[in-house]
Motif scaffolding. Sequence first.
Motif, PDB file in Angstrom:
ATOM      1  N   LYS A 106       0.836  -1.207   0.000  1.00 11.80           N
ATOM      2  CA  LYS A 106       0.000   0.000   0.000  1.00 11.80           C
ATOM      3  C   LYS A 106       0.868   1.252   0.000  1.00 11.80           C
ATOM      4  CE  LYS A 106      -3.902   2.045   2.503  1.00 11.80           C
ATOM      5  NZ  LYS A 106      -4.815   1.862   3.646  1.00 11.80           N
ATOM      6  N   HIS A 107       1.936   1.233   0.775  1.00 13.55           N
ATOM      7  CA  HIS A 107       2.841   2.382   0.846  1.00 13.55           C
ATOM      8  C   HIS A 107       3.477   2.650  -0.521  1.00 13.55           C
ATOM      9  CE1 HIS A 107       5.684   5.274   2.447  1.00 13.55           C
ATOM     10  NE2 HIS A 107       6.657   4.582   1.888  1.00 13.55           N
ATOM     11  N   LYS A 108       3.898   1.595  -1.196  1.00 12.50           N
ATOM     12  CA  LYS A 108       4.510   1.744  -2.523  1.00 12.50           C
ATOM     13  C   LYS A 108       3.500   2.224  -3.559  1.00 12.50           C
ATOM     14  CE  LYS A 108       8.005  -1.863  -1.982  1.00 12.50           C
ATOM     15  NZ  LYS A 108       8.473  -3.165  -2.497  1.00 12.50           N
ATOM     16  N   ALA A 110       0.915   4.191  -3.024  1.00 15.57           N
ATOM     17  CA  ALA A 110       0.264   5.443  -2.641  1.00 15.57           C
ATOM     18  C   ALA A 110       0.422   6.552  -3.684  1.00 15.57           C
ATOM     19  CB  ALA A 110       0.787   5.919  -1.284  1.00 15.57           C
TER      20      ALA A 110
END
Length: 145
Positions: A106-108, A110
């Motif tokens: 999810k962080h990648k 965003a």
Amino acid sequence: MPYSQLQLDKQLCHRLYMASNGVIRAYRPLLEALDLTYPQYVVMMALWQQDDITIQTLLAKTAIDGGAMTLILKKMQTKQLLSISANEDDKRKKLIRLTQTGHALKHKAASVPAQIQCAFPTISQQDVHTLISLLDKVCGDLNQA
């Protein structure tokens, strides 16, 4: 020209087809960096929004065909992005849960929405909202038919 109603440039369906293909092509390089296909990305967005859901709920959220969803989930399970287990309340239902790897992705991901917006330099935020509204109407009409 007789039958002018059959001219390709007058067809809504063809414009939707071209737009769909173009959007998926625009996403391809962004999603390759995440090792996801577009349908897998759709599944991940649904699970990032609400994790630990049944396959039926996931099908409703994504509008992906059931047969295609089975293949998508198997591939994503192989990538260790999610797990599939029996629902304790009803063993016939399968629950989908993100793994730590799936949550970390999810962080990648965003920055993907902002990056894809750059592919549409002439479309304003207001245009985006209008287009979403119109497409929701199209989908609603088609689902009622």
